[in-house]
Design a protein around this motif. Structure first.
Motif, PDB file in Angstrom:
ATOM      1  N   GLY A  34     -79.269 -25.058  20.697  1.00  0.00           N
ATOM      2  CA  GLY A  34     -78.059 -25.619  20.096  1.00  0.00           C
ATOM      3  C   GLY A  34     -78.155 -25.692  18.580  1.00  0.00           C
ATOM      4  O   GLY A  34     -77.196 -25.367  17.859  1.00  0.00           O
ATOM      5  N   LEU A  35     -79.312 -26.094  18.081  1.00  0.00           N
ATOM      6  CA  LEU A  35     -79.493 -26.156  16.631  1.00  0.00           C
ATOM      7  C   LEU A  35     -79.486 -24.768  15.999  1.00  0.00           C
ATOM      8  O   LEU A  35     -79.009 -24.601  14.875  1.00  0.00           O
ATOM      9  CB  LEU A  35     -80.798 -26.892  16.292  1.00  0.00           C
ATOM     10  CG  LEU A  35     -80.775 -28.398  16.564  1.00  0.00           C
ATOM     11  CD1 LEU A  35     -82.147 -29.008  16.300  1.00  0.00           C
ATOM     12  CD2 LEU A  35     -79.719 -29.091  15.737  1.00  0.00           C
ATOM     13  N   SER A  36     -79.992 -23.770  16.718  1.00  0.00           N
ATOM     14  CA  SER A  36     -79.964 -22.412  16.165  1.00  0.00           C
ATOM     15  C   SER A  36     -78.532 -21.881  16.114  1.00  0.00           C
ATOM     16  O   SER A  36     -78.163 -21.197  15.153  1.00  0.00           O
ATOM     17  CB  SER A  36     -80.858 -21.481  16.971  1.00  0.00           C
ATOM     18  OG  SER A  36     -80.368 -21.337  18.279  1.00  0.00           O
ATOM     19  N   LEU A  37     -77.709 -22.195  17.107  1.00  0.00           N
ATOM     20  CA  LEU A  37     -76.293 -21.807  17.055  1.00  0.00           C
ATOM     21  C   LEU A  37     -75.579 -22.495  15.907  1.00  0.00           C
ATOM     22  O   LEU A  37     -74.749 -21.885  15.220  1.00  0.00           O
ATOM     23  CB  LEU A  37     -75.603 -22.112  18.377  1.00  0.00           C
ATOM     24  CG  LEU A  37     -75.982 -21.223  19.549  1.00  0.00           C
ATOM     25  CD1 LEU A  37     -75.293 -21.706  20.822  1.00  0.00           C
ATOM     26  CD2 LEU A  37     -75.621 -19.784  19.261  1.00  0.00           C
ATOM     27  N   LEU A  38     -75.910 -23.755  15.669  1.00  0.00           N
ATOM     28  CA  LEU A  38     -75.330 -24.480  14.540  1.00  0.00           C
ATOM     29  C   LEU A  38     -75.763 -23.853  13.221  1.00  0.00           C
ATOM     30  O   LEU A  38     -74.954 -23.720  12.294  1.00  0.00           O
ATOM     31  CB  LEU A  38     -75.736 -25.950  14.605  1.00  0.00           C
ATOM     32  CG  LEU A  38     -75.188 -26.852  13.510  1.00  0.00           C
ATOM     33  CD1 LEU A  38     -73.667 -26.932  13.610  1.00  0.00           C
ATOM     34  CD2 LEU A  38     -75.802 -28.239  13.618  1.00  0.00           C
ATOM     35  N   ALA A  39     -77.017 -23.436  13.123  1.00  0.00           N
ATOM     36  CA  ALA A  39     -77.506 -22.790  11.900  1.00  0.00           C
ATOM     37  C   ALA A  39     -76.795 -21.463  11.650  1.00  0.00           C
ATOM     38  O   ALA A  39     -76.442 -21.141  10.511  1.00  0.00           O
ATOM     39  CB  ALA A  39     -79.011 -22.575  11.998  1.00  0.00           C
ATOM     40  N   VAL A  40     -76.553 -20.688  12.703  1.00  0.00           N
ATOM     41  CA  VAL A  40     -75.832 -19.418  12.546  1.00  0.00           C
ATOM     42  C   VAL A  40     -74.399 -19.675  12.105  1.00  0.00           C
ATOM     43  O   VAL A  40     -73.862 -18.970  11.237  1.00  0.00           O
ATOM     44  CB  VAL A  40     -75.884 -18.601  13.864  1.00  0.00           C
ATOM     45  CG1 VAL A  40     -74.921 -17.445  13.834  1.00  0.00           C
ATOM     46  CG2 VAL A  40     -77.297 -18.111  14.113  1.00  0.00           C
ATOM     47  N   LEU A  41     -73.771 -20.703  12.652  1.00  0.00           N
ATOM     48  CA  LEU A  41     -72.409 -21.050  12.249  1.00  0.00           C
ATOM     49  C   LEU A  41     -72.356 -21.472  10.785  1.00  0.00           C
ATOM     50  O   LEU A  41     -71.475 -21.042  10.027  1.00  0.00           O
ATOM     51  CB  LEU A  41     -71.866 -22.158  13.150  1.00  0.00           C
ATOM     52  CG  LEU A  41     -70.463 -22.658  12.820  1.00  0.00           C
ATOM     53  CD1 LEU A  41     -69.435 -21.558  13.086  1.00  0.00           C
ATOM     54  CD2 LEU A  41     -70.147 -23.897  13.619  1.00  0.00           C
ATOM     55  N   ILE A  42     -73.305 -22.286  10.362  1.00  0.00           N
ATOM     56  CA  ILE A  42     -73.352 -22.717   8.964  1.00  0.00           C
ATOM     57  C   ILE A  42     -73.611 -21.535   8.042  1.00  0.00           C
ATOM     58  O   ILE A  42     -73.023 -21.435   6.959  1.00  0.00           O
ATOM     59  CB  ILE A  42     -74.407 -23.827   8.786  1.00  0.00           C
ATOM     60  CG1 ILE A  42     -73.926 -25.099   9.471  1.00  0.00           C
ATOM     61  CG2 ILE A  42     -74.694 -24.098   7.311  1.00  0.00           C
ATOM     62  CD1 ILE A  42     -74.954 -26.199   9.533  1.00  0.00           C
ATOM     63  N   ALA A  43     -74.478 -20.616   8.464  1.00  0.00           N
ATOM     64  CA  ALA A  43     -74.738 -19.421   7.656  1.00  0.00           C
ATOM     65  C   ALA A  43     -73.479 -18.569   7.523  1.00  0.00           C
ATOM     66  O   ALA A  43     -73.175 -18.057   6.434  1.00  0.00           O
ATOM     67  CB  ALA A  43     -75.868 -18.603   8.279  1.00  0.00           C
ATOM     68  N   ALA A  44     -72.735 -18.417   8.608  1.00  0.00           N
ATOM     69  CA  ALA A  44     -71.491 -17.633   8.559  1.00  0.00           C
ATOM     70  C   ALA A  44     -70.473 -18.284   7.631  1.00  0.00           C
ATOM     71  O   ALA A  44     -69.812 -17.593   6.837  1.00  0.00           O
ATOM     72  CB  ALA A  44     -70.907 -17.482   9.962  1.00  0.00           C
ATOM     73  N   ILE A  45     -70.352 -19.595   7.690  1.00  0.00           N
ATOM     74  CA  ILE A  45     -69.425 -20.305   6.798  1.00  0.00           C
ATOM     75  C   ILE A  45     -69.875 -20.162   5.349  1.00  0.00           C
ATOM     76  O   ILE A  45     -69.043 -19.972   4.449  1.00  0.00           O
ATOM     77  CB  ILE A  45     -69.307 -21.783   7.221  1.00  0.00           C
ATOM     78  CG1 ILE A  45     -68.605 -21.881   8.570  1.00  0.00           C
ATOM     79  CG2 ILE A  45     -68.576 -22.601   6.164  1.00  0.00           C
ATOM     80  CD1 ILE A  45     -68.648 -23.264   9.187  1.00  0.00           C
ATOM     81  N   GLY A  46     -71.172 -20.225   5.105  1.00  0.00           N
ATOM     82  CA  GLY A  46     -71.687 -20.067   3.749  1.00  0.00           C
ATOM     83  C   GLY A  46     -71.432 -18.678   3.189  1.00  0.00           C
ATOM     84  O   GLY A  46     -71.012 -18.524   2.031  1.00  0.00           O
TER      85      GLY A  46
END
Length: 154
Positions: A34-46
């Motif tokens: 779950g945290l890795s999916l959140l990190a990918v989402l944050i990276a995409a937004i960035g």
């Protein structure tokens, strides 16, 4: 039938005993996933935010290029290539960091090596795909710049 006072515990299958013993590991895996999916989402937004800002800053340049005859595909390709440069740098830094921290993660892995090249390549592929998808909207916005409007604004 031999001893009527004998207490028989609940009968369970071997699978249920195994699953009960792996509860902590499954929780850790779900949490890390779950945290890795959140990190990918944050990276995409960035990536989207950085490229949207860069496109906004380059509006005049893009307008000049389009006024001189650049096709929309060329403009989109330029923005996506800028994104790939950022993504490539991030993947390279991530590989180095992952190789340096492999000792700490290896105790959490089961059935896979901590230096498995297929895992590293798959992760890099996923991150590159997410980055390209995140750069699509700013690239499309850059390709829709009207040259006359871009040249008029300061």
């Amino acid at each position: 039938s031999l001893d009527r006072d004998l207490i028989i515990p609940e009968a369970r299958t071997l699978r249920s005993y195994r699953d009960a013993g792996l509860g902590q590991e499954r929780l850790s895996a779900a949490l890390l996933g779950g945290l890795s999916l959140l990190a990918v989402l944050i990276a995409a937004i960035g990536i989207y935010g950085v490229l949207a800002f860069a496109v906004a800053q380059r509006t005049r340049e893009i307008g000049i290029r389009m006024a001189l005859g650049a096709a929309t595909g060329q403009v989109m390709r330029s923005v996506v290539m800028d994104a790939l440069a950022l993504i490539g740098a991030g993947v390279a830094i991530g590989w180095v960091a992952a190789l340096m921290l492999v000792r700490f993660v290896s105790s959490l892995l089961y059935g896979v090596s901590s230096t498995d090249p297929a895992i590293y390549a798959g992760t890099a592929g996923i991150l590159i795909a997410v980055g390209v998808l995140a750069s699509y909207l700013p690239a499309r916005r850059a390709a829709r710049v009207d040259p006359i409007v871009a040249l008029r604004c300061e």
